[in-house]
Scaffold this active site. Sequence first.
Site, PDB file in Angstrom:
ATOM      1  N   HIS A 171       5.155  -4.398  -2.153  1.00  0.00           N
ATOM      2  CA  HIS A 171       4.606  -5.057  -3.348  1.00  0.00           C
ATOM      3  C   HIS A 171       5.770  -5.557  -4.217  1.00  0.00           C
ATOM      4  CE1 HIS A 171       2.535  -5.461  -7.152  1.00  0.00           C
ATOM      5  NE2 HIS A 171       1.464  -4.786  -6.807  1.00  0.00           N
ATOM      6  N   GLU A 228       3.893 -10.413  -2.299  1.00  0.00           N
ATOM      7  CA  GLU A 228       3.797  -9.134  -1.607  1.00  0.00           C
ATOM      8  C   GLU A 228       3.435  -9.376  -0.142  1.00  0.00           C
ATOM      9  OE1 GLU A 228       0.867  -6.861  -3.825  1.00  0.00           O
ATOM     10  OE2 GLU A 228       1.281  -8.016  -5.628  1.00  0.00           O
TER      11      GLU A 228
HETATM   12  C1  BG6 Z   1      -1.540  -6.335  -7.047  1.00  0.00           C
HETATM   13  C2  BG6 Z   1      -3.036  -6.435  -7.123  1.00  0.00           C
HETATM   14  O1  BG6 Z   1      -1.160  -6.138  -5.722  1.00  0.00           O
HETATM   15  O2  BG6 Z   1      -1.089  -5.222  -7.803  1.00  0.00           O
HETATM   16  C3  BG6 Z   1      -3.453  -6.528  -8.577  1.00  0.00           C
HETATM   17  O3  BG6 Z   1      -3.495  -7.549  -6.368  1.00  0.00           O
HETATM   18  C4  BG6 Z   1      -2.899  -5.363  -9.372  1.00  0.00           C
HETATM   19  O4  BG6 Z   1      -4.875  -6.534  -8.638  1.00  0.00           O
HETATM   20  C5  BG6 Z   1      -1.390  -5.322  -9.177  1.00  0.00           C
HETATM   21  O5  BG6 Z   1      -3.214  -5.530 -10.736  1.00  0.00           O
HETATM   22  C6  BG6 Z   1      -0.696  -4.175  -9.907  1.00  0.00           C
HETATM   23  O6  BG6 Z   1      -1.250  -2.949  -9.559  1.00  0.00           O
HETATM   24  P1  BG6 Z   1      -0.726  -1.635 -10.246  1.00  0.00           P
HETATM   25  O7  BG6 Z   1      -1.560  -0.496  -9.729  1.00  0.00           O
HETATM   26  O8  BG6 Z   1       0.723  -1.478  -9.851  1.00  0.00           O
HETATM   27  O9  BG6 Z   1      -0.888  -1.841 -11.720  1.00  0.00           O
END
Ligand code: BG6
Length: 287
Positions: A155, A258
């Site tokens: 990510h 990602e």
């Molecule tokens: C992304 C998602 O991968 O991660 C989003 O598609 C999400 O929907 C984002 O808001 C961040 O997620 P987190 O849990 O790290 O706040």
Amino acid sequence: MNPLERHEIPGAVTALAGKGGLPAVQVDSARSTAVIYQHGAHVASWVKKDGPPVLFLSGSSDFLPDKPIRGGVPVIFPWFGAREGHPFHATARLADWDLSESLLLDGGDVRLRFLLPGDDDLRVSFVVTVGESLRMELTVINRGTADFTFENCLHTYFTVGDIHRTEVRGLQGVSYLDKLLDRVLTEEQQAIRFTAETDRIYQNTEATTEIADAALGRLIRIRKSGSLSTVVWNPWIDKARNMPDFGDEEYLGMVCVESGNVREHAITLAPGASHTLAVEIDTRELV
Ligand code: BG6
């Protein structure tokens, strides 16, 4: 004692107390420097010599054992997104991984191998090679006696000079789930531009993507293998304000691109089978 100290290499791998006192290593290769936390095997920073940071790290991030780090490269495994009664984006980013190996390679690159503790039926390794590029490989081996199905995602948060002058290229013609509209659409544009919250899962694509950053004059290239999903995310104004571990204005200086395998591209491994998701990031001047 910092558990990472036994893998120190003078001048190349240095154990340190990271933010919040969390154990981390600084990796100094011939061409770039990275900081990697044991918590989540989280690459929090990658900087090429004399360049601005390639990865974005929020100034409001938590650095706590039970919270994910906001920025860098959260390792998402074994599920992506929500799962009832369980943490969003799963547990690997909250786990303390074991650093099992550090190597100084010919040419000055540095490689670290982390292993995810916990489940004897699985061997999950995350290998990070720091050099002219940043290469990350997440490998899952099913050592159990039953099929194992999982999602994964690296990510990755990238630094950009100005989101209004940033394009993501390489996804034209690819279908995606727009999570905000809950609709499947096809990318019409040669270049994705950002004018509002963006949360999209592009599916069935192995394409190389590029982030063209006009403000910094930099092109970031993201090559991947073992991945059929690419997620593009920017929280924009309202969501940024509602995220306690993210600055209100920080959406202006980041974008997530990602690489992984999510939803209909979840992976099923038969006993004895393995899968590797690999992502390689490099940069050059934008011309
Ligand atoms: C992304 C998602 O991968 O991660 C989003 O598609 C999400 O929907 C984002 O808001 C961040 O997620 P987190 O849990 O790290 O706040």
